[in-house]
Write a protein that holds these residues in place. Structure first.
Motif, PDB file in Angstrom:
ATOM      1  N   SER B  66       4.106  -3.748  -5.932  1.00  0.00           N
ATOM      2  CA  SER B  66       2.783  -3.249  -5.545  1.00  0.00           C
ATOM      3  C   SER B  66       1.934  -4.353  -4.912  1.00  0.00           C
ATOM      4  O   SER B  66       1.059  -4.075  -4.111  1.00  0.00           O
ATOM      5  N   SER B  67       2.197  -5.616  -5.288  1.00  0.00           N
ATOM      6  CA  SER B  67       1.457  -6.701  -4.645  1.00  0.00           C
ATOM      7  C   SER B  67       1.828  -6.796  -3.173  1.00  0.00           C
ATOM      8  O   SER B  67       0.991  -7.103  -2.326  1.00  0.00           O
ATOM      9  N   THR B  69       2.838  -4.258  -1.233  1.00  0.00           N
ATOM     10  CA  THR B  69       2.195  -3.166  -0.488  1.00  0.00           C
ATOM     11  C   THR B  69       0.690  -3.403  -0.367  1.00  0.00           C
ATOM     12  O   THR B  69       0.092  -3.090   0.661  1.00  0.00           O
ATOM     13  N   ALA B  70       0.088  -3.987  -1.421  1.00  0.00           N
ATOM     14  CA  ALA B  70      -1.345  -4.289  -1.338  1.00  0.00           C
ATOM     15  C   ALA B  70      -1.605  -5.303  -0.234  1.00  0.00           C
ATOM     16  O   ALA B  70      -2.562  -5.180   0.540  1.00  0.00           O
ATOM     17  N   ASN B  88      -0.219   2.099   2.951  1.00  0.00           N
ATOM     18  CA  ASN B  88       0.147   1.054   1.992  1.00  0.00           C
ATOM     19  C   ASN B  88      -0.733   1.083   0.743  1.00  0.00           C
ATOM     20  O   ASN B  88      -0.272   0.766  -0.354  1.00  0.00           O
ATOM     21  N   TRP B  91       0.782   3.680  -1.431  1.00  0.00           N
ATOM     22  CA  TRP B  91       1.989   3.153  -2.099  1.00  0.00           C
ATOM     23  C   TRP B  91       1.604   2.264  -3.273  1.00  0.00           C
ATOM     24  O   TRP B  91       2.199   2.324  -4.347  1.00  0.00           O
ATOM     25  N   THR B  92       0.592   1.433  -3.055  1.00  0.00           N
ATOM     26  CA  THR B  92       0.153   0.547  -4.138  1.00  0.00           C
ATOM     27  C   THR B  92      -0.325   1.361  -5.331  1.00  0.00           C
ATOM     28  O   THR B  92       0.018   1.083  -6.482  1.00  0.00           O
ATOM     29  N   LEU B  95       2.597   2.857  -7.188  1.00  0.00           N
ATOM     30  CA  LEU B  95       3.286   1.875  -8.031  1.00  0.00           C
ATOM     31  C   LEU B  95       2.445   1.538  -9.262  1.00  0.00           C
ATOM     32  O   LEU B  95       2.975   1.308 -10.357  1.00  0.00           O
ATOM     33  N   ALA B  96       1.118   1.538  -9.094  1.00  0.00           N
ATOM     34  CA  ALA B  96       0.244   1.285 -10.243  1.00  0.00           C
ATOM     35  C   ALA B  96       0.421   2.387 -11.275  1.00  0.00           C
ATOM     36  O   ALA B  96       0.499   2.116 -12.484  1.00  0.00           O
ATOM     37  N   TRP B 169      -6.193  -7.375  -7.293  1.00  0.00           N
ATOM     38  CA  TRP B 169      -4.901  -6.766  -7.623  1.00  0.00           C
ATOM     39  C   TRP B 169      -3.823  -7.843  -7.754  1.00  0.00           C
ATOM     40  O   TRP B 169      -3.007  -7.818  -8.672  1.00  0.00           O
ATOM     41  N   ASP B 173      -1.569  -8.850 -11.057  1.00  0.00           N
ATOM     42  CA  ASP B 173      -0.121  -9.010 -10.943  1.00  0.00           C
ATOM     43  C   ASP B 173       0.319 -10.366 -11.490  1.00  0.00           C
ATOM     44  O   ASP B 173       1.268 -10.473 -12.277  1.00  0.00           O
TER      45      ASP B 173
END
Lengths: 610, 187
Positions: B66-67, B69-70, B88, B91-92, B95-96, B169, B173
């Motif tokens: 997720s990092s 995509t972020a 994106n 997506w993030t 995933l979160a 974010w 992570d």
């Protein structure tokens, strides 16, 4: 009246609704569904949601948060009257006064509690409190005064003076600044409301295992202190960014007034270390509400870990309290000695040295706690090493006094008393840092005396020096010098009469945090109590002086002290955004006795430096 | 008071905001460090054998991904690619949610294996809980910038909210990068 208080009333209403929804209603719902919801947890969730409600009502929603949802903001109408002090106002000067008035009020509350304690301790046996009642009064006195000591300098004078002294229009994050202040009223409410649910009896340090099992008032104390911590952290970050980024053109790091440096150093400590206080108290809370086993003895917890985490914040915390006091005292001394601050760079190094060392001295509070033996010697060494940077501050004060021509007005008198009191406080600290002597002195009145000499004799005396010094700037009026001197001599003599005998009492076996003691200690306690009453009464002179002078004192003018730093080069009180044009700084802050030296070149308004 | 609302940040203000956020992150790191320290101080490197290692590895992978995509979301908006930014960010967020669902599944198991009253359970529940709250708050913020972004709020010259949320974010992570070995791998 209602118009002035409208935001506060709205905040109170939202806060009450928030408490009801987050506390009793949520708990009742869970219980109705067959779940368990301990009363401790109900108090905690209610207090947190209630605080959010208070913030929303008092102005965060209307003037800030609506924007997050794409809604138009609804700012309160502009107001120049006293009304703005009851609003979510972003002007750093308004916020500084809000802090000062709030925390002076809490200072008098904490003082009244101290009077109550001294009344109880006046004679052996029990006078007017129960044993448990004494513990609650003692705990409340402790935490209220700690909050005052942390917030009144940074929040009050730091907010008011730092942007002015660096030539900035405001703090870097004005709304966060307002948020920091408006987080503090719920803290005071919770601390007082804790008495309704049994109070708490574990002192301001809230040591487990007691704090993990005592009355529910402990929960409100924990939530209050954590919220206060959030306020401190946001304030610390705000000061760091403000001082790093908002300085006027030409205001290099080496040209900043020493008070600004001290606020910078204290903010470095508060924005990191406050988290350890929050963490240690949150662990106690988790033990209470979630059945965890951090410190709960019956579940196999380790109470001494609390002491490590707690003091990892709470020792740096005393430097959060005292560093701005150092800065303010040196500021007053250099202006009233009419000479540049002696060894300016060494003082800055001393401040930063204190910041560096303060994180590695915490365990000197735990010499008798059963922590590993190998930690004793290093903590003794680092603790005593911290007297080196502190000594630099001291030598600077002495050097400035030796080289100057002293102008003995009230601020200077308080600053000189700071030198005397803090010397005693510092020297007696060495005996607490030494393992061999501390084993005997721990938990006696010797420690009480030492602590009050540093924080009250050091910080609070510097606070009064600073309050008298900046009073004409803040109010635009001059206080009564004669009453100021009466207040000074009264407080100085009564303070030393109150706290000096505590060293003797401690050496002769007077334990701290107790409501009763052996009859042999009756005489010293009677003396201390009477002196404490006299000390308490002296503050009425201060109160009378400041209130009446604010109403009808003579106009002070922009620069009654003929001081060189920037805050005196604009009108008293300064206009919104402080300066008509950004001042151009061209030299060091203290230009006394140096031919043709100047601190700054200003635009239209204000006096001339040096 | 001093600036019109919703105005674009000046370069000076943008720098201040970045510095403020970084200081906030340092401060938050101290909070996590206290809870991590308490784990080692309380029970050294002991670790129960019953930990669900595949699940722990899976949620760790989801969070690390997720990092990425972020980061891509932020880079897209910086280059004016609004569609890529929105994609994106979604997506993030997804995933979160995967991570949070995984943590809840862990909690359900852990409640029986090592409840909060045990010494390992104490650290396990408070560390995953504290971190989970941070993930949740980060997800709410991501949702906020996604909804604002859909209405065209950000552009290549003006995307500080996106940058701020994404930095936060990444921090959440990185915190997990320290928590995961502390709970699952040491010992």
């Amino acid at each position: 009246m209602v118009r002035a208080l409208a935001p506060v009333l709205k905040g109170l209403a939202y806060g009450a609704v928030g408490y009801g929804v987050g506390g009793p209603l949520l708990a009742g719902l869970v219980r109705a569904l067959g779940g368990s919801f301990p009363f401790d947890l109900e108090l905690a969730t209610g207090a947190v949601v209630g605080t959010l409600g208070w913030l929303a009502g008092v102005g965060v929603w209307d003037t800030w948060a609506r924007g997050w949802f794409g809604l138009p903001l609804r700012p309160w109408p502009e107001d120049k009257s006293v009304v703005r002090y009851f609003r979510f106002t972003t002007d750093h000067k308004v916020i500084g006064i809000q802090y000062l008035v709030t925390f002076l009020g809490l200072f008098f509350l904490g003082g009244a509690l101290a009077i109550l304690m001294r009344w109880e301790l006046m004679r052996p046996g029990m006078q007017l409190l129960t044993l448990n009642g004494y513990n609650q009064v003692m705990s409340l006195h402790g935490i209220v005064m700690i909050a005052v000591a942390v917030a009144i300098f940074l929040g009050g004078l730091g907010n008011y003076c730092v942007p002015l002294m660096i030539g900035a229009p405001d703090m870097a994050f004005p709304r966060v600044n307002a948020l920091s202040y408006w987080l503090t009223p719920p803290v005071a409410v919770m601390l007082l409301a804790s008495l309704l649910v049994g109070g708490w009896d574990s002192g301001w340090t809230a040591y487990p295992p007691l704090s993990a099992v005592n009355a529910p008032g402990q929960v409100l104390m924990i939530v209050a202190v954590v919220i206060f911590g959030v306020s401190s952290i946001l304030g610390g970050i705000n000061f760091l960014v403000t001082i790093a980024r908002m300085r006027a053109p030409g205001m290099t790091w080496g040209r900043m007034p020493i008070f600004v440096w001290s606020v910078f150093a204290a903010s470095l400590l508060s924005f990191i270390f406050t988290q350890y206080l929050a963490a240690s108290l949150l662990m106690v809370l988790l033990d209470r509400v979630a059945g965890m086993s951090y410190f709960h003895f019956a579940r196999g917890g380790t109470p001494v870990v609390y002491q490590q985490l707690f003091w990892f914040y709470s020792h740096p915390a005393v430097y959060i309290m005292i560093l701005p006091a150092f800065g303010a005292a040196l500021e007053v001394i250099t202006h009233f000695a009419r000479t540049p601050l002696y060894a300016y760079r060494w003082v800055v190094g001393g401040f930063l040295g204190i910041v560096g060392l303060s994180g590695i001295v915490w365990a000197h509070h735990n010499f008798t706690s059963g922590m590993p033996d190998w930690m004793h010697a290093p903590m003794l060494a680092t603790t005593e090493a911290i007297s080196v940077p502190t000594g630099l501050v001291f030598l600077s004060a002495l050097g400035t006094l030796v080289r100057g021509r002293l102008w003995l007005r009230t601020p200077m008198l308080f600053a000189l008393a700071w030198v005397w009191n803090f010397l005693i406080g510092g020297v007696t600290g060495i005996f607490n840092a030494d393992v061999a002597t501390d084993l005997h002195l721990h938990d006696t009145y010797f420690v009480v005396g030492h602590f009050h000499y540093t924080i009250m004799g050091g910080e609070i005396f510097a606070l009064f020096a600073a309050l008298y010094y900046w009073y004409p700037k803040i109010t635009g009026r001059m206080y009564d010098e004669r009453l100021g001197r009466v207040h000074f001599w009264w407080t100085f003599l009564a303070f030393n009469a109150t706290f000096f005998p505590m060293f003797w009492a401690g050496l002769h076996g007077m334990n701290r945090r107790i409501a009763d003691y052996p009859a042999a200690l009756g005489a010293v306690n009677l003396w201390t109590s009477v002196a404490a009453f006299v000390l308490g009464a002296g503050f009425l002179v201060f109160l009378y002086n400041f209130v009446t002078s604010w109403v009808r004192g003579p106009a002070a003018g922009a620069n009654p002290w003929h001081a060189s730093t920037l805050e005196w080069q604009t009108s008293s009180p300064p206009p919104v955004e402080n300066f008509p044009a950004p001042p151009a700084v061209v030299g060091g802050p203290y230009v006394y006795g140096i031919p043709r030296a100047r601190h700054a070149a200003l635009g239209a308004a204000g006096g001339r430096a040096g | 008071m001093h600036r019109p609302e919703a105005a674009r940040l000046s370069p000076h203000e943008l720098y201040n905001a970045r510095l403020g956020l970084w200081l906030f992150i340092v401060s938050e790191a101290a909070l996590f460090s206290a809870f991590i320290a308490a784990r080692y101080l309380n029970l050294g490197t002991q670790r129960p054998a019953e930990l669900n290692q595949p699940l722990g590895l899976a949620i760790t992978a989801a969070l690390l991904l997720s990092s990425l995509t972020a980061y891509r979301a932020e880079t897209c908006i910086a280059h004016g690619d609004r569609a890529g930014f929105l994609r994106n960010t979604l997506w993030t967020l997804l995933l979160a949610v995967v991570f949070l669902v995984g943590v809840v599944a862990e909690w359900v198991e852990a409640f029986h294996l090592f409840p909060p009253g045990t010494r390992y359970g104490t650290s396990f529940f408070s560390l995953t809980g504290l971190h989970g709250l941070h993930v949740l708050s980060g997800a709410v913020l991501l949702l906020g910038v996604y909804l604002h972004g859909r209405r065209g709020r950000y552009g290549p010259e003006d995307y500080w909210p996106v940058e701020g949320v994404v930095k936060y974010w990444h921090f959440v992570d990185v915190a997990w990068v320290f928590i995961y070995p502390t709970l699952y791998l040491v010992g």
